[in-house]
Design a protein around this motif. Sequence first.
Motif, PDB file in Angstrom:
ATOM      1  N   HIS A  35      -8.118  -4.238  -2.220  1.00 38.42           N
ATOM      2  CA  HIS A  35      -9.149  -5.230  -2.522  1.00 38.42           C
ATOM      3  C   HIS A  35     -10.150  -4.655  -3.527  1.00 38.42           C
ATOM      4  N   ALA A  36      -9.632  -4.202  -4.691  1.00 41.97           N
ATOM      5  CA  ALA A  36     -10.455  -3.568  -5.721  1.00 41.97           C
ATOM      6  C   ALA A  36     -11.235  -2.393  -5.140  1.00 41.97           C
ATOM      7  N   THR A  37     -10.570  -1.645  -4.251  1.00 38.14           N
ATOM      8  CA  THR A  37     -11.179  -0.483  -3.610  1.00 38.14           C
ATOM      9  C   THR A  37     -10.716   0.797  -4.292  1.00 38.14           C
ATOM     10  N   SER A  38      -9.410   1.009  -4.333  1.00 39.30           N
ATOM     11  CA  SER A  38      -8.841   2.173  -5.018  1.00 39.30           C
ATOM     12  C   SER A  38      -8.256   1.798  -6.374  1.00 39.30           C
TER      13      SER A  38
ATOM     14  N   VAL B 203      -4.158  -3.018 -12.719  1.00 41.68           N
ATOM     15  CA  VAL B 203      -3.668  -3.919 -11.671  1.00 41.68           C
ATOM     16  C   VAL B 203      -2.133  -3.937 -11.709  1.00 41.68           C
ATOM     17  N   PRO B 204      -1.484  -2.991 -11.024  1.00 41.46           N
ATOM     18  CA  PRO B 204      -0.022  -3.028 -10.992  1.00 41.46           C
ATOM     19  C   PRO B 204       0.482  -4.189 -10.150  1.00 41.46           C
ATOM     20  N   THR B 205       1.587  -4.788 -10.561  1.00 42.98           N
ATOM     21  CA  THR B 205       2.179  -5.867  -9.765  1.00 42.98           C
ATOM     22  C   THR B 205       2.710  -5.325  -8.451  1.00 42.98           C
ATOM     23  N   PHE B 206       3.470  -4.232  -8.523  1.00 45.56           N
ATOM     24  CA  PHE B 206       3.979  -3.556  -7.329  1.00 45.56           C
ATOM     25  C   PHE B 206       3.716  -2.061  -7.472  1.00 45.56           C
TER      26      PHE B 206
ATOM     27  N   THR C  91      -4.800   9.785  16.482  1.00 44.57           N
ATOM     28  CA  THR C  91      -3.830   9.978  15.401  1.00 44.57           C
ATOM     29  C   THR C  91      -2.915   8.771  15.387  1.00 44.57           C
ATOM     30  N   TRP C  92      -2.645   8.196  14.213  1.00 40.83           N
ATOM     31  CA  TRP C  92      -1.683   7.090  14.158  1.00 40.83           C
ATOM     32  C   TRP C  92      -0.315   7.592  14.602  1.00 40.83           C
ATOM     33  N   PRO C  93       0.390   6.859  15.465  1.00 43.29           N
ATOM     34  CA  PRO C  93       1.650   7.346  16.033  1.00 43.29           C
ATOM     35  C   PRO C  93       2.857   7.179  15.121  1.00 43.29           C
ATOM     36  N   THR C  94       2.642   6.921  13.850  1.00 46.72           N
ATOM     37  CA  THR C  94       3.743   6.753  12.907  1.00 46.72           C
ATOM     38  C   THR C  94       3.294   7.224  11.538  1.00 46.72           C
ATOM     39  N   ARG C  95       4.242   7.576  10.700  1.00 49.02           N
ATOM     40  CA  ARG C  95       3.954   7.835   9.303  1.00 49.02           C
ATOM     41  C   ARG C  95       4.109   6.523   8.531  1.00 49.02           C
ATOM     42  N   VAL C  96       3.485   6.459   7.369  1.00 53.80           N
ATOM     43  CA  VAL C  96       3.392   5.189   6.637  1.00 53.80           C
ATOM     44  C   VAL C  96       3.783   5.397   5.178  1.00 53.80           C
ATOM     45  N   VAL C  97       4.585   4.456   4.672  1.00 52.99           N
ATOM     46  CA  VAL C  97       4.839   4.356   3.238  1.00 52.99           C
ATOM     47  C   VAL C  97       4.134   3.088   2.758  1.00 52.99           C
ATOM     48  N   PRO C  98       3.063   3.219   1.976  1.00 54.11           N
ATOM     49  CA  PRO C  98       2.352   2.029   1.497  1.00 54.11           C
ATOM     50  C   PRO C  98       3.084   1.364   0.330  1.00 54.11           C
ATOM     51  N   VAL C  99       3.175   0.048   0.381  1.00 49.26           N
ATOM     52  CA  VAL C  99       3.637  -0.745  -0.752  1.00 49.26           C
ATOM     53  C   VAL C  99       2.522  -1.723  -1.078  1.00 49.26           C
ATOM     54  N   VAL C 100       2.005  -1.642  -2.298  1.00 50.31           N
ATOM     55  CA  VAL C 100       0.835  -2.421  -2.700  1.00 50.31           C
ATOM     56  C   VAL C 100       1.274  -3.533  -3.644  1.00 50.31           C
ATOM     57  N   VAL C 101       0.781  -4.751  -3.396  1.00 52.50           N
ATOM     58  CA  VAL C 101       1.158  -5.930  -4.172  1.00 52.50           C
ATOM     59  C   VAL C 101      -0.109  -6.540  -4.780  1.00 52.50           C
ATOM     60  N   ASN C 102      -0.032  -6.939  -6.028  1.00 47.02           N
ATOM     61  CA  ASN C 102      -1.163  -7.629  -6.656  1.00 47.02           C
ATOM     62  C   ASN C 102      -1.212  -9.087  -6.203  1.00 47.02           C
ATOM     63  N   VAL C 103      -2.232  -9.414  -5.428  1.00 44.33           N
ATOM     64  CA  VAL C 103      -2.498 -10.821  -5.103  1.00 44.33           C
ATOM     65  C   VAL C 103      -3.953 -11.167  -5.415  1.00 44.33           C
ATOM     66  N   THR C 104      -4.593 -10.323  -6.224  1.00 42.51           N
ATOM     67  CA  THR C 104      -6.006 -10.523  -6.523  1.00 42.51           C
ATOM     68  C   THR C 104      -6.256 -11.021  -7.941  1.00 42.51           C
ATOM     69  N   GLN C 105      -5.347 -10.727  -8.856  1.00 37.01           N
ATOM     70  CA  GLN C 105      -5.521 -11.109 -10.250  1.00 37.01           C
ATOM     71  C   GLN C 105      -4.301 -11.896 -10.720  1.00 37.01           C
TER      72      GLN C 105
END
Length: 279
Positions: free
Chosen positions: A59-62, A68-71, A140-154
């Motif tokens: 949300h325009a944080t990082s 603005v990458p699409t994916f 501690t989060w009980p899982t590891r995470v792979v983030p996938v970021v999608v542009n839905v703001t622009q």
Amino acid sequence: MARITAGVATSHVPAIGAAIDLGKTREEYWQPVFAGYEASRAWEREAKPDVVILVFNDHATSLMLDVVPTFAIGCADSYKPADEGWGPRAVPVVQGHPELAAHIAQSLIIDEFDMTILNEMDVDHGMTVPLSLLFGEVDTWPTRVVPVVVNVTQFPPPSGDRCWRLGEAIARAVASFPEDLNVQVWGTGGMSHQLQGARAGLINREFDNTFLDNLVADPQALRRITHYDYLREAGSEGIELIMWLIMRGALGPNVTQLHRFYHVPASNTAVGHVVLEAA
């Protein structure tokens, strides 16, 4: 080999995170929201995913509005909670899975998805609220995470069909990873809501519940929803639902619904949540 066993979809309303952090989850207003996730939290304790591929939007944080990458896909070792203007949430640092992430990134790019690689990123409520809803307040989060970021703001965001096909490509990538991993895919955001303008506060229960129905009954219909359809029926922020289609596309044609929840309102949005088991 790694395998996708289930998919989760959930809203990521920032006020939900604030309610957790301020100890308001048992208040009359918020209690129905958190009650709707109790079954899923119990299920997650039994499911024990090794990795969650978590689809969300920054949300325009990082990712500021000049880039603005699409994916994009996160390949870092870890991701700190972001400061969204009132200090970072007091939640655990998210631990990544850089080996799986790098494998998925390579596979997706060879599969003709032009992914932006993120080797450093702080994560905002788009990621931390779903983790809190599904895992509760933990050290501690009980899982590891792979983030996938999608542009839905622009404008222009990707189409729902393109997101579905990305989910299919993620499934192919996971299936070719040699390590034995129990993987879930989460799609976050939505449901219907609009935060500004003359229609601020819009919520469309009929659209939302038809969307939830069709995740199981007619998922192909969801691929045909256009940008204009989302704007007209679900408000300007309803476009976040395309991220659910990445999750659904990754599960294959047939799924079993394990849990479904819908509640209005939470802050000024509709909250939707579903757990689907891959066939």
